[in-house]
Every structure is written in structure tokens, then in C-alpha cells.
Scaffold this active site. Structure first.
Site, PDB file in Angstrom:
ATOM      1  CG  ASP A 263      -1.852   1.202   1.266  1.00 22.10           C
ATOM      2  OD1 ASP A 263      -1.947   1.912   0.234  1.00 22.10           O
ATOM      3  OD2 ASP A 263      -2.488   1.432   2.317  1.00 22.10           O
ATOM      4  CE  LYS A 270      -0.184   3.778   3.370  1.00 22.21           C
ATOM      5  NZ  LYS A 270      -1.049   4.414   4.374  1.00 22.21           N
ATOM      6  CG  ASP A 281      -2.448  -2.388   3.870  1.00 22.09           C
ATOM      7  OD1 ASP A 281      -2.990  -2.475   4.988  1.00 22.09           O
ATOM      8  OD2 ASP A 281      -2.845  -1.605   2.977  1.00 22.09           O
ATOM      9  CG  ASP A 340      -3.122   5.856   2.089  1.00 18.37           C
ATOM     10  OD1 ASP A 340      -3.005   4.636   1.868  1.00 18.37           O
ATOM     11  OD2 ASP A 340      -2.469   6.463   2.959  1.00 18.37           O
ATOM     12  CD  GLU A 342      -5.459   0.806   0.703  1.00  9.63           C
ATOM     13  OE1 GLU A 342      -5.491   2.001   1.036  1.00  9.63           O
ATOM     14  OE2 GLU A 342      -4.982  -0.093   1.416  1.00  9.63           O
ATOM     15  NE  ARG A 344     -11.773   3.652   4.243  1.00  4.50           N
ATOM     16  CZ  ARG A 344     -11.690   4.628   5.145  1.00  4.50           C
ATOM     17  NH1 ARG A 344     -12.635   5.551   5.225  1.00  4.50           N
ATOM     18  NH2 ARG A 344     -10.658   4.703   5.960  1.00  4.50           N
TER      19      ARG A 344
HETATM   20  N1  BES Z   1      -3.186   0.300   5.252  1.00 12.92           N
HETATM   21  C1  BES Z   1      -3.525   1.557   5.780  1.00 12.92           C
HETATM   22  C2  BES Z   1      -3.786   1.535   7.294  1.00 12.92           C
HETATM   23  C3  BES Z   1      -2.618   1.167   8.176  1.00 12.92           C
HETATM   24  C4  BES Z   1      -1.899   2.142   8.829  1.00 12.92           C
HETATM   25  C5  BES Z   1      -2.291  -0.149   8.418  1.00 12.92           C
HETATM   26  C6  BES Z   1      -0.846   1.810   9.663  1.00 12.92           C
HETATM   27  C7  BES Z   1      -1.238  -0.497   9.266  1.00 12.92           C
HETATM   28  C8  BES Z   1      -0.521   0.496   9.888  1.00 12.92           C
HETATM   29  C9  BES Z   1      -4.791   2.073   5.110  1.00 12.92           C
HETATM   30  O1  BES Z   1      -4.972   1.692   3.805  1.00 12.92           O
HETATM   31  C10 BES Z   1      -4.700   3.571   5.105  1.00 12.92           C
HETATM   32  O2  BES Z   1      -3.834   4.079   4.461  1.00 12.92           O
HETATM   33  N2  BES Z   1      -5.609   4.233   5.822  1.00 12.92           N
HETATM   34  C11 BES Z   1      -5.616   5.640   5.912  1.00 12.92           C
HETATM   35  C12 BES Z   1      -7.032   6.098   5.769  1.00 12.92           C
HETATM   36  C13 BES Z   1      -7.187   7.585   5.609  1.00 12.92           C
HETATM   37  C14 BES Z   1      -6.658   8.022   4.265  1.00 12.92           C
HETATM   38  C15 BES Z   1      -8.632   7.944   5.751  1.00 12.92           C
HETATM   39  C16 BES Z   1      -5.047   6.030   7.275  1.00 12.92           C
HETATM   40  O3  BES Z   1      -5.306   5.316   8.251  1.00 12.92           O
HETATM   41  O4  BES Z   1      -4.320   6.997   7.330  1.00 12.92           O
HETATM   42 ZN    ZN Z   2      -4.113  -0.057   3.231  1.00  9.62          ZN
HETATM   43 MN    MN Z   3      -4.021   2.939   2.394  1.00 10.52          MN
END
Ligand code: BES
Ligand code: ZN
Ligand code: MN
Length: 495
Positions: A263, A270, A281, A340, A342, A344
Site C-alpha cells: 500500500d 504516503k 497490508d 489511500d 483503499e 474499504r
Molecule cells: N493500510 C492503511 C492503514 C494502516 C496504517 C495499516 C498503519 C497499518 C498500519 C490504510 O490503507 C490507510 O492508508 N488508511 C488511511 C485512511 C485515511 C486516508 C482515511 C489512514 O489510516 O491513514
Molecule cells: Zn491499506
Molecule cells: Mn491505504
């Protein structure tokens, strides 16, 4: 891989190391005379001088100076007996494994404590197997002794106890297998690789595996999985693993897991710091493979289906973008405001597919879904959101027994409002507050009224900053959640 067996030959025991669990209130009467008299005088001295008081986690190793069949004894301090629980037994048993490596021995024998029940016996097996794990497929062989065999002294009910040992070993092996897949680097673990691991499960006659490839995803309208997967040169897949353990036409349990093999965030990229952690991920999806392996290796008599949407989230000239509106499998439209968020999106498609295709009796999904879950609960507790009180309660009960800590967050209607979009049925982010809940609220649009529980394992799926060290969770992926889900499904076996 270490083999664990029951041992009922108490009188002529031979071993490098005999391990004893000792509680503070038993330390003054400690004697091994039922097994050997070689150590009792030394034990008496160590206890009298208070060199060993059975303080929780303390270890004392005594060498044999008079006999030869039992080379050493290890006393493991268990603290006060009234504070005993399986989680403590699991973690402290792991200490013995670590110590055995320091001692460079490849086997030991455990004397279980009195009145030990099945839960503690399982915890012992898990403690041994899971703390013996390391991910070393990519290193030249390290020096050191591999643990080959552990025997557990069983005095009575040999058959029942042997069975419990065998089942816990099989379950632990499934966790270990999952860790090995989850720990793979992203250059060696595309959606295709996950599909190949899944297909292997069909060696069991009760298991059928179907991999829905990109062209088919297009014809069925999996708009979410296709959108997220578009930026990668590895094509997206939907993996469906069907285990038919019941001869009746019982409604199945469906377990769905997020598998983003890497991811990057996509166009909403990111920051580079710790981005390498995003190989984890895929842990939710890997857990599903492990759960299906355990279910079939344990020959469960229930119907269980594992579903894994597998993609790589990459930025490229083909990527989906902020502003895109996509049509999901259930025809609902989603305005993408952040590429990001993604997980959901791919899960929405997978959940809608599960509901429509299998009429499940319950759906559980596992996903490293949000950083917000870590902000809310830290890195040792997974967040749970669900739509069915009975199912939620059962999962929390199972989690209490496995030591995999899970805490429920609420799914009030208000949170769904945070996802309102002026251009589509919903948007894919819900603003600053309650990020773990709004992600779950998004998912709730795809399960109708099927009993459903969502587990956000972003904090617990792998060892990260803030993770509390546990002997049985060595570096890397943990397989968190597998044991809890297996406990839940097992509780419906032959009911
Ligand atoms: N895979 C990430 C969430 C994540 C963060 C997993 C840290 C393991 C450790 C997810 O896809 C993500 O990027 N979520 C974002 C959502 C936001 C853009 C609403 C997040 O948590 O920042
Ligand atoms: Zn993710
Ligand atoms: Mn993500």
C-alpha cells in the site's frame, strides 16, 4: 519445526532439560521425587536461600551432578497461582523456548502443573510453537540449534490430552504458515502469489478454490477491486476458498480479509518513512488463508468460506484518482477523495459479493484498515465494529480466551453521515474524527443485515512501534485474530 508430543513414561525419563512450572505458594514444598531424586537437595538449598522464589517470569537452571538421564532441571517462576490464566502460561512457556536456545539444546520435557485444564494445555503448545517462530527464508543459515522436540508429561487421560496437543499444534502451524506468507516482501508477494498459496488448499477434498481474474471481475462489475488494482502491473484478484465440512446444506460462516500486497497510498501517496511496513497490508487476507488451512486441517464439520480481495495499491498513469466515482459490486457509487483509503473499497466489493452469493450465517472481516485504530487503542488491541450484538459478544468471549485483545467501538448512525457525498452515494473518507469507525461505517453499506463483525488489525497484525513484546509474537507478522476466529467457528462444531 518443533514436534510436540505427550509423554507418559515418567519413571525412566531421559532428557536434556526437565521444565517445572512453579507457583510462589508451592515453592517451599517443591520436590521432583516422583520423577527423580537427583535434584531435590539442590532445590531445597536454592529455595531456602531464596535464590529462587518463583517470581513471575524468573528462571533457574540446575545441572545434574549425580545422575545422567535428566541432564538439567529448569524452574519457571509462575508467580501467584490465583493470578494464573492461559495467556500468562502461553507467554511464560515461550521463555523456556528462548532459554533452550541459549542452552543450545534441541529438546526438553515439560511437567505440567496440577489441575491443568485443556485451555492451559493448548496455551503451552501455542507458547512453544509460536515463540519458536522466526522468518529466515531470506538469510543464509544462522548458527544455532533448532528446537526439534518437546514432550509434555501426561499422567492421566492420555487420549484426551493427546488430542488437545495435536489440535493446538495444527492450529499453531496454521498461524506459523500465515506469518511466513505475511512476512514475504512485496516484490515476492503479488496477488498472484497469494492466489497460488490459496489454490494449494484444494489438496483437501472438502476445499474448493476459485480465483476470479481481472477479466471476470470486469464482467461481474467489481468496480472497487478493479479501481484500486488499476495502478499496478500485478493484476487484482478475488480469491474464494470454500470449505464444505457439513454434509447438510448449512449456511456458511464467511471470513473476508484485506490483502493489499503493498500500500503506497496510490496517487494520495504516503510519506516514505516506514512505508516498507505496508507490505503487512496483506495480513488480513493472509489470515484468511491461515484460517481456511486450520479449518481443513482440523477437519471441522461446519461450512466456512474465505474471501480475499487481493490488489497492489500503486501510483501510475493508470491509477484511480481522487475525484473518481466508482460503481461497486452492489451498484452503490463511491466518490474517491483519498486513494489511500483503499482497503474499504476492495472490502466493500468482497462483502457485497459474500452476501449475494452465499447468504452467510455470519460474516467476519479482518483488515489492517486504519491508522486511526492504532490512535484509538494502541498496537496491542484490535478494534471491533459490528451490527449484531450476539455475534459481537461471542467474538469478544473468544478473544478473552485466546489472549488476542479486542475492544468494541460503536457504530452510531451519526458516523454514517460523515460519509455523505454530494456527487455519489458515499465518499471513501469521513473527515478527521473517529477514523476507525467511519471506515467500518463505510463497510456497513455492503453487508445489508447479515450479522457482521469487522476487526481492524492495523495495530496488531505485526510488531511495530508501541507493540508490547510477547515471547510468542516474535518480530514481523503475528497472525493476530486467527486463533480467536478458529475458537469461534469451533464452538459451532457438531452442535
Ligand atoms: N493500510 C492503511 C492503514 C494502516 C496504517 C495499516 C498503519 C497499518 C498500519 C490504510 O490503507 C490507510 O492508508 N488508511 C488511511 C485512511 C485515511 C486516508 C482515511 C489512514 O489510516 O491513514
Ligand atoms: Zn491499506
Ligand atoms: Mn491505504
Amino acid at each position: 519445526m518443533v514436534i510436540i508430543e505427550a509423554e507418559n513414561n515418567i519413571l525412566s525419563l531421559k532428557t536434556q532439560l526437565l521444565v517445572n512450572y512453579v507457583f510462589t505458594d508451592q515453592v517451599s514444598s517443591l520436590s521432583l521425587s516422583e520423577i527423580t531424586t537427583d535434584f531435590d537437595p539442590i532445590i531445597r538449598e536454592i529455595v531456602e536461600t531464596r535464590e529462587f522464589t518463583a517470581k513471575e517470569g524468573s528462571i533457574c537452571v540446575i545441572h545434574n551432578t549425580v545422575g545422567s538421564s535428566i541432564k538439567r532441571v529448569l524452574l519457571l517462576g509462575m508467580g501467584d497461582k490465583k493470578n494464573l490464566d492461559p495467556e500468562k502460561t502461553r507467554n511464560l512457556t515461550g521463555k523456556v523456548v528462548i532459554k533452550s536456545k541459549e542452552l543450545a539444546i534441541n529438546e526438553f520435557v515439560l511437567v505440567p502443573f496440577m489441575e491443568m485444564d485443556k485451555d492451559h494445555l493448548s496455551a503451552i503448545v501455542e507458547g512453544i510453537k509460536l515463540s519458536d517462530y522466526s522468518f529466515n527464508n531470506y538469510k543464509k543459515d544462522e548458527e544455532g540449534t533448532d528446537l526439534n522436540q518437546v514432550r509434555i508429561l501426561i499422567g492421566k487421560d492420555l487420549d484426551t490430552n493427546q488430542n488437545a496437543i495435536r489440535n493446538s499444534s495444527v492450529l499453531s502451524d496454521a498461524v506459523i504458515f500465515t506469518r511466513d506468507v505475511s512476512n514475504l516482501p512485496p516484490n515476492d508477494c503479488s496477488p498472484k502469489v497469494l492466489a497460488n498459496f490459496s489454490v494449494k488448499l484444494s489438496e483437501n477434498k472438502k476445499t474448493k478454490v476459485r480465483v476470479i481474474e481481472k477479466e471476470e471481475l470486469e464482467s461481474y462489475g467489481f468496480g472497487g477491486i478493479l479501481a484500486v488494482g488499476r495502478g499496478s502491473s500485478s493484476s487484482p484478484k478475488l480469491i474464494v476458498i470454500e470449505y464444505s465440512g457439513s454434509t447438510k446444506n448449512d449456511k456458511p460462516f464467511v471470513i473476508v480479509g484485506k490483502a493489499v500486497t503493498f500500500d503506497t497510498g496510490g496517487i494520495s501517496i504516503k510519506p516514505s518513512e516506514k512505508m516498507e511496513e505496508m507490505k503487512y497490508d496483506k495480513c488480513g487476507g493472509c489470515n484468511v488463508i491461515g484460517i481456511m488451512k486450520a479449518v481443513s486441517d482440523l477437519n471441522f464439520d461446519t461450512n466456512v468460506i474465505g474471501i480475499i480481495p487481493a490488489v497492489e495499491n500503486m501510483p501510475s498513469g493508470n491509477s484511480y484518482r481522487p475525484g473518481d466515482i466508482i460503481r461497486m459490486y452492489n451498484s452503490k457509487t463511491v466518490e474517491v477523495l483519498n486513494t489511500d483509503a483503499e482497503g474499504r473499497i476492495i472490502l466493500g466489493d468482497a462483502l457485497a459479493f459474500a452476501v449475494k452469493t452465499f447468504a452467510p450465517r455470519a460474516i467476519i472481516d479482518m483488515a489492517t484498515l486504519t491508522g486511526a485504530a492504532i490512535i484509538a487503542l494502541g498496537s496491542n488491541v484490535a478494534a471491533l465494529v459490528g451490527n449484531n450484538k450476539e455475534l459481537v459478544t461471542k467474538i469478544l468471549e473468544c478473544s478473552n480466551q485466546t489472549g488476542e485483545k479486542i475492544w468494541e467501538l460503536p457504530l452510531f448512525e451519526d458516523y454514517k453521515e460523515q460519509l455523505k457525498s454530494s456527487n455519489a452515494d458515499m465518499k471513501n473518507i469521513g473527515g478527521r474524527g473517529a477514523g476507525a469507525i467511519t471506515a467500518a461505517a463505510f463497510l456497513s453499506n455492503f453487508v445489508d443485515d447479515t450479522p457482521w463483525v469487522h476487526l481492524d488489525i492495523a495495530g496488531t497484525a505485526y510488531n511495530q512501534e508501541g507493540t508490547k513484546e510477547k515471547t510468542y509474537n516474535p518480530k514481523g507478522a503475528t497472525g493476530f485474530g486467527i486463533r480467536t476466529i478458529i475458537k469461534y467457528i469451533a464452538s459451532h462444531n457438531a452442535e
